[in-house]
Motif scaffolding. Structure first.
Motif, PDB file in Angstrom:
ATOM      1  N   ARG A   1      15.355  -6.202  22.846  1.00 16.28           N
ATOM      2  CA  ARG A   1      14.050  -6.076  22.193  1.00 16.28           C
ATOM      3  C   ARG A   1      12.984  -6.910  22.895  1.00 16.28           C
ATOM      4  NH1 ARG A   1      13.370  -4.913  16.188  1.00 16.28           N
ATOM      5  NH2 ARG A   1      11.584  -4.049  17.253  1.00 16.28           N
ATOM      6  N   LEU A   2      13.383  -8.110  23.303  1.00 19.35           N
ATOM      7  CA  LEU A   2      12.382  -8.996  23.898  1.00 19.35           C
ATOM      8  C   LEU A   2      12.176  -8.760  25.394  1.00 19.35           C
ATOM      9  CD1 LEU A   2      12.836 -10.392  21.142  1.00 19.35           C
ATOM     10  CD2 LEU A   2      12.569 -12.559  22.302  1.00 19.35           C
TER      11      LEU A   2
ATOM     12  N   PHE B   1       4.454 -12.361  16.467  1.00 15.80           N
ATOM     13  CA  PHE B   1       4.971 -13.064  17.644  1.00 15.80           C
ATOM     14  C   PHE B   1       4.198 -12.743  18.937  1.00 15.80           C
ATOM     15  CE2 PHE B   1       8.624 -13.797  20.742  1.00 15.80           C
ATOM     16  CZ  PHE B   1       8.519 -15.176  20.694  1.00 15.80           C
ATOM     17  N   PRO B   2       3.904 -11.468  19.226  1.00 19.91           N
ATOM     18  CA  PRO B   2       3.172 -11.203  20.480  1.00 19.91           C
ATOM     19  C   PRO B   2       1.840 -11.955  20.555  1.00 19.91           C
ATOM     20  CG  PRO B   2       4.009  -9.162  19.544  1.00 19.91           C
ATOM     21  CD  PRO B   2       4.246 -10.224  18.523  1.00 19.91           C
TER      22      PRO B   2
ATOM     23  N   PHE C   1      11.579 -13.314  13.634  1.00 19.66           N
ATOM     24  CA  PHE C   1      10.571 -12.262  13.813  1.00 19.66           C
ATOM     25  C   PHE C   1      11.173 -10.856  13.691  1.00 19.66           C
ATOM     26  CE2 PHE C   1       8.789 -16.013  15.848  1.00 19.66           C
ATOM     27  CZ  PHE C   1       7.522 -16.035  15.296  1.00 19.66           C
ATOM     28  N   CYS C   2      12.159 -10.542  14.519  1.00 16.30           N
ATOM     29  CA  CYS C   2      12.671  -9.159  14.523  1.00 16.30           C
ATOM     30  C   CYS C   2      13.296  -8.797  13.173  1.00 16.30           C
ATOM     31  CB  CYS C   2      13.710  -8.979  15.618  1.00 16.30           C
ATOM     32  SG  CYS C   2      13.081  -9.288  17.257  1.00 16.30           S
TER      33      CYS C   2
ATOM     34  N   CYS D   1       7.518  -3.516  14.831  1.00 18.96           N
ATOM     35  CA  CYS D   1       6.743  -4.479  15.647  1.00 18.96           C
ATOM     36  C   CYS D   1       5.248  -4.507  15.315  1.00 18.96           C
ATOM     37  CB  CYS D   1       6.865  -4.239  17.152  1.00 18.96           C
ATOM     38  SG  CYS D   1       8.504  -4.464  17.806  1.00 18.96           S
TER      39      CYS D   1
ATOM     40  N   CYS E   1       4.192  -7.616  13.481  1.00 21.03           N
ATOM     41  CA  CYS E   1       4.860  -8.868  13.876  1.00 21.03           C
ATOM     42  C   CYS E   1       3.851  -9.794  14.563  1.00 21.03           C
ATOM     43  CB  CYS E   1       6.011  -8.560  14.821  1.00 21.03           C
ATOM     44  SG  CYS E   1       6.763 -10.054  15.492  1.00 21.03           S
TER      45      CYS E   1
ATOM     46  N   GLY F   1      10.454  -4.311  22.253  1.00 22.78           N
ATOM     47  CA  GLY F   1       9.445  -4.767  21.303  1.00 22.78           C
ATOM     48  C   GLY F   1       8.079  -4.965  21.927  1.00 22.78           C
ATOM     49  N   ARG F   2       7.100  -5.146  21.069  1.00 22.18           N
ATOM     50  CA  ARG F   2       5.717  -5.351  21.517  1.00 22.18           C
ATOM     51  C   ARG F   2       5.564  -6.670  22.269  1.00 22.18           C
ATOM     52  NH1 ARG F   2       0.964  -6.491  18.880  1.00 22.18           N
ATOM     53  NH2 ARG F   2       1.998  -7.289  17.025  1.00 22.18           N
ATOM     54  N   CYS F   3       6.459  -7.615  21.963  1.00 32.83           N
ATOM     55  CA  CYS F   3       6.349  -8.931  22.599  1.00 32.83           C
ATOM     56  C   CYS F   3       6.814  -8.919  24.052  1.00 32.83           C
ATOM     57  CB  CYS F   3       7.155  -9.963  21.818  1.00 32.83           C
ATOM     58  SG  CYS F   3       8.884  -9.522  21.700  1.00 32.83           S
TER      59      CYS F   3
ATOM     60  N   ASP G   1      10.649  -8.369  10.464  1.00 31.62           N
ATOM     61  CA  ASP G   1       9.645  -7.317  10.650  1.00 31.62           C
ATOM     62  C   ASP G   1      10.170  -5.985  10.124  1.00 31.62           C
ATOM     63  OD1 ASP G   1       7.265  -6.077  11.980  1.00 31.62           O
ATOM     64  OD2 ASP G   1       8.887  -5.025  13.019  1.00 31.62           O
TER      65      ASP G   1
HETATM   66  S1  SF4 Z   1       9.623  -7.637  15.895  1.00 35.83           S
HETATM   67 FE1  SF4 Z   1       8.284  -9.086  16.946  1.00 35.83          FE
HETATM   68  S2  SF4 Z   1       9.675 -10.435  18.071  1.00 35.83           S
HETATM   69 FE2  SF4 Z   1      10.852  -8.607  17.490  1.00 35.83          FE
HETATM   70  S3  SF4 Z   1      10.683  -7.224  19.215  1.00 35.83           S
HETATM   71 FE3  SF4 Z   1       9.011  -6.696  17.808  1.00 35.83          FE
HETATM   72  S4  SF4 Z   1       7.273  -7.892  18.528  1.00 35.83           S
HETATM   73 FE4  SF4 Z   1       9.086  -8.785  19.450  1.00 35.83          FE
END
Ligand code: SF4
Length: 464
Positions: free
Chosen positions: A412-413, A456-457, A443-444, A451, A454, A155-157, A447
């Motif tokens: 993902r994280l 969260f990042p 979050f995941c 991502c 989202c 994920g982007r986070c 979304d």
């Molecule tokens: S949806 Fe959000 S919390 Fe989940 S992996 Fe993507 S950026 Fe991270």
């Protein structure tokens, strides 16, 4: 409507090509799909535009191939699961059309339709599912790397999280876990106010025993068995008969298909059940909607039910020490663990289902992960709320083995490099895993933009 199909000569050529290139393997196609190699824009078999907004997670267990996906069909965003079959008819022959686990499928992807070009994919509740037929020539001659593809995308986070220290990561997961614990306490509290504390905990334990695929059936069965007015009045054999009778497992079909030894067991249950049947029996449409095919044999709902019956039969013995004390000692939960691990049953300690042959070795009715979930999801939330135990005591609970959701959250994280000490040391305890699951849920699972949207990042960066 008849859809265009390949002429017979091209079908033969396609089959030869697939055979020679080894590309008829469903897993390889799934890998190509999940990697995005086959593209994101398609036209459905009935001519609508289909955009894959989010590929979701590549399921390793029972159920649809890809879960938590997002698909835009003719401009309308739909979220749910995606199933892929080489043959469109696989949907029927694999039993998906009657399996409730496939009720959330929003897209059926396949390579070949029947020769006349018509095929309707429908769920158990008769909803038609949009189909996309892939063109086999989309897969060029790249090497079969699919065995290395993780089941979830990074994920982007992951980028901001990489810069977090162990302490900061632990604080983050700790906050998320406290929030999750509070939510659970509120849920059991609401149920207790409507019924009783004992009933709320009984329903909670039943749900935790249902694990992933049979939570609702177990919960609804527990609701049918008021612990204060029904279960407390009967000895354990009657409670077991009530559980199996209400579940619908004492019907003639189960007896008729059973082996002689199992028939003896069922007959013992029936000898109690017939006396209560008139009051407790549910009509077919009201019985718990069991999901027997999902999950490992040891987690079959019949075994889960047996575990619940055993727990119910000793309910006061299990619960009174916990409910009557205003302050439980630090390691109180270890005694509960020991009691649960010691549960045995002459039939269910040796059988996976009513129809299976006996095993040579005895099997635990409640494994360590299930016991941890009874503690972490039901007892701790309630007892912390009541002031009988503490958050510090909760943080002592060891982590469970990695479930599908937990594994996906980690991937993902943090990505596939989970050997990193920082991650291992901050996700090994039960509370840390619960914190991670809360982030994944908040979050995941919410979304539907891969991502992109989202928050969260950005929240992590601000927090830094
Ligand atoms: S949806 Fe959000 S919390 Fe989940 S992996 Fe993507 S950026 Fe991270």
């Amino acid at each position: 409507m008849v859809f265009p199909v390949l002429p017979r000569s091209q079908v033969a050529e396609r089959d030869r090509w697939e055979e020679s290139s080894g590309r008829s393997d469903e897993l390889a196609w799934q890998a190509r799909w999940f990697s995005g190699e086959l593209g994101r824009q398609f036209t459905s078999t009935d001519g609508r535009s289909v955009e894959i907004v989010q590929f979701g997670h590549w399921n390793r267990g029972a159920g649809p191939d890809f879960t938590e996906a997002a698909v835009r069909i003719d401009g309308t965003l739909m979220t749910g699961d995606i199933e892929m079959d080489l043959e469109a008819t696989g949907w029927e022959s694999h039993g998906h059309s009657t399996n409730p686990s496939f009720g959330g499928v929003v897209l059926h992807v396949h390579l070949h339709r029947p020769a006349d070009g018509t095929w309707f994919t429908r769920t158990a509740d008769h909803r038609q599912v949009t189909q996309v037929e892939l063109d086999p020539s989309l897969a060029d001659g790249r090497p079969p790397w699919w065995g290395r593809l993780p089941e979830a995308r990074l994920g982007r986070c992951a980028a901001p999280l990489r810069d977090f220290s162990t302490e900061r990561l632990n604080t983050l997961l700790s906050s998320a876990a406290q929030y999750r614990l509070q939510r659970k306490a509120e849920r059991w509290g609401a149920l207790a106010r409507s019924h009783s504390t004992s009933q709320a905990l009984f329903c909670g334990c039943a749900e935790a025993l249902g694990y992933r695929h049979n939570k609702l059936p177990m919960f609804s069965l527990a609701q049918r068995l008021p612990v204060d007015t029904v279960l407390s009045r009967h000895p354990a054999p009657i409670i077991e008969a009530l559980c199996f009778g209400i579940a619908g497992y004492l019907e003639a079909e189960h007896f008729d298909r059973s082996k002689a030894e199992t028939r003896g067991y069922l007959k013992d249950l029936w000898d109690h059940w017939w006396k209560f049947r008139i009051v407790h029996e549910l009509t077919e449409g009201r019985r718990p909607p069991w999901n027997p095919g999902a999950g490992r044999p040891a987690n079959h709902p019949q075994r889960r039910l047996a575990a619940l019956a055993l727990l119910a039969g000793q309910w006061r013995g299990f619960m009174n020490p916990l409910m009557t004390q205003t302050s439980l000692g630090k390691g109180w939960w270890r005694e509960f663990q020991r009691q649960c691990a010691g549960l045995e049953h002459p039939f269910w300690s040796y059988h996976y289902t009513l129809r299976s042959a006996p095993t040579r070795k005895s099997m635990a009715l409640l494994g360590s992960d299930r016991i941890l979930d009874l503690l972490g999801n039901v007892l701790f939330p309630h007892l912390i709320q009541e002031g009988a135990t503490t958050w510090e005591s909760y943080t002592d609970l060891p982590g469970t083995t990695e479930s599908g959701s937990l594994r996906r959250a980690l991937l993902r994280l943090f990505g596939p490099d989970l050997a990193a000490n920082k991650i291992r040391s901050t996700t090994g305890k039960y509370y840390q895993q619960q914190g991670l699951l809360q982030v994944f849920q908040d979050f995941c699972l919410r979304d539907h933009s891969e991502c992109e949207e989202c928050p969260f990042p950005e929240q992590l960066r601000q927090w830094s």
